[in-house]
Design a protein around this motif. Sequence first.
Motif: not given
Ligand code: PRX
Length: 581
Positions: A222-224, A267-269, A340-344, A363-367, A387-389, A468-470, A473-475
């Motif tokens: 589940y995601t917000s 969480w998905v990670t 590292s993942v999840g936020e900048p 750093d890496n990026w996904w959702q 940079s996220m790469g 909100i990314n706290t 955690h997405l809220v």
């Molecule tokens: O806004 C981005 C941020 O976290 C969101 C995804 O969150 P969630 O669905 O909970 O997935 C967590 C699994 C990674 C993104 O839409 N985010 C994720 N990675 C980064 C990021 N923001 C900046 N830099 C990142 N590396």
Amino acid sequence: MEYPKIIKLPLEQYAIKPNLQDYFKMVKEFSGDKVSLELDWFDSEHINIAHVAIDSHLKTDRRDKKALIWESKKGEGEEYTFQDLSRLSNKFANVLVKDLGVRKGDRVFFFLERVPEIYIGILGTLKAGGVIGPLFSAFGPDAVRDRMADSEAKVLITSPSLKKKINEVIPELPALEHIILVRRGEGKVDLKDLFYDEVMAEASESFDIVKTHKEDYAIMHYTSGTTGKPKGAVHVHGAVVGHYATAKYVLDLQEKDIYWCTADPGWVTGTSYGMFGPWSNGVTQVVYEGGFSAKHWYSFLERKKVTIWYTAPTAIRMLMKAGNELPQQHGFDSLRHMYSVGEPLNPEAVVWGKEIFGKAFHDNWWQTETGAIMIANYPIQDIKPGSMGRPFPGIQAGIVDDNFNELPPGKEGNLALRPGWPSMFRTYWKKEELYQSRFKNGWYITGDRARRDEEGYYWFVGRTDDVINTAGHLVGPFEVESVLIEHPAVAEAGVIGKPDSIAMEVVKAFVSLKDGYAPSEELRHDIQKFVMKRLSSAAAPREIEFIPTLPKTRSGKIMRRLLKAKELGLPLGDTSTMEED
Ligand code: PRX
């Protein structure tokens, strides 16, 4: 302070060499025209995540290799080989199918601490063809009810103490047929429930894994969003191709690695990279049951000889805050890579990592929706701090304008991906229209803003919604507002993310009170506690500001944009639709 624009990496430290042949092969296989990727498919259409992650290794020397090395909060340890996990998850699958009548596609939810039973239970459920739904153990009753009611989960695996927390909402879950309690030294329990230890003791160790189709549903997270309740992103068994490939080529997992992913399985990670990615690569994982503690984390890294470490920016910033003396008492010679993942991830943190560990954080990026890493600083490339790469091979990313046309390098816009990778979500549970709305002009629109530079590196700018990314955690502000107005003193509430140097953002609530209530410190604490108890500590407003009325549109919608502008001291912009006081 000036940070280096690029960190050159000594390539010899990586097991993966910059071999373009490998990458071309990856692109071809990952993009779906072949199904092999060395994984153990039943046939070209059928695959089961748990089979790939665990049982496929039983035919190899990994049979007796440690798959899971677990340490409890109290420091006790347990170890499980691939064979142990196979045997135990077979038992659990038998409990579900034979004792409880679970059928392919039934939802089985987990509301558990980070204990071995959550890993065994999840693998067993997947073997049985069930759809797993892991819930973060810090959730309160409302958060659990919303997710379980929406998914119509049939079975819940929890512990006596966590069950106590949600007892009041169980009558609101008519689809829930069975509760299995995992007791780890806990006393009082409800006699109506089943006990994990008892049902497992009776179950057979052999089970024929359900030959799931690659498109059969397997995982729900589940995601917000900005509005409404959290929605269930659904992933399929074929997603394991993405977990496997990214764990291999981004995390560079190798036979001898000791891998630590600090994410919770809620969480998905914690599933993609805390279970399926590393285990499908046959790698040993270490798991620490407890939460963040600088002292414990450094000691754990050293004692367990962790070689690959996957964590998150807030944790890194908390380690930075704890000072440099502590890590200097430890040795981290075993470490090969850190991710590292999840936020900048701020450049300071990348540079600090290099100073303390001798390695840079990648750093890496996904959702949740993408299911696996999409953009990464992966081992064969130099890092540009901040940079996220670059996109993973087989993934086509782009920056598009608000009409969903691609923009050239250097321009900021919506981060988008061409759909079709194996671990892409297949729907939002029972919200197909919302799912479809995320695809425009042949792109999946991620909801993030970013830009790409001339060299193809992506730079995160922000989100396009109010989520909100706290601390990673997405809220959803709506969820918090809905709980706030259930508090007897609260008339109206508006929730925003307030910038924070450690957690990136914290939840801030603007609250107007009902007649007869006056602002006070006591009331503030009471409201905070109320949200924490019902939703979770991440969702509880760190700050509450009492204001007489909230800015609203003429149709009565609270204008979070104005609240945020006020908080940040920005120009208020167009206020023509604002309510006149
Ligand atoms: O806004 C981005 C941020 O976290 C969101 C995804 O969150 P969630 O669905 O909970 O997935 C967590 C699994 C990674 C993104 O839409 N985010 C994720 N990675 C980064 C990021 N923001 C900046 N830099 C990142 N590396």
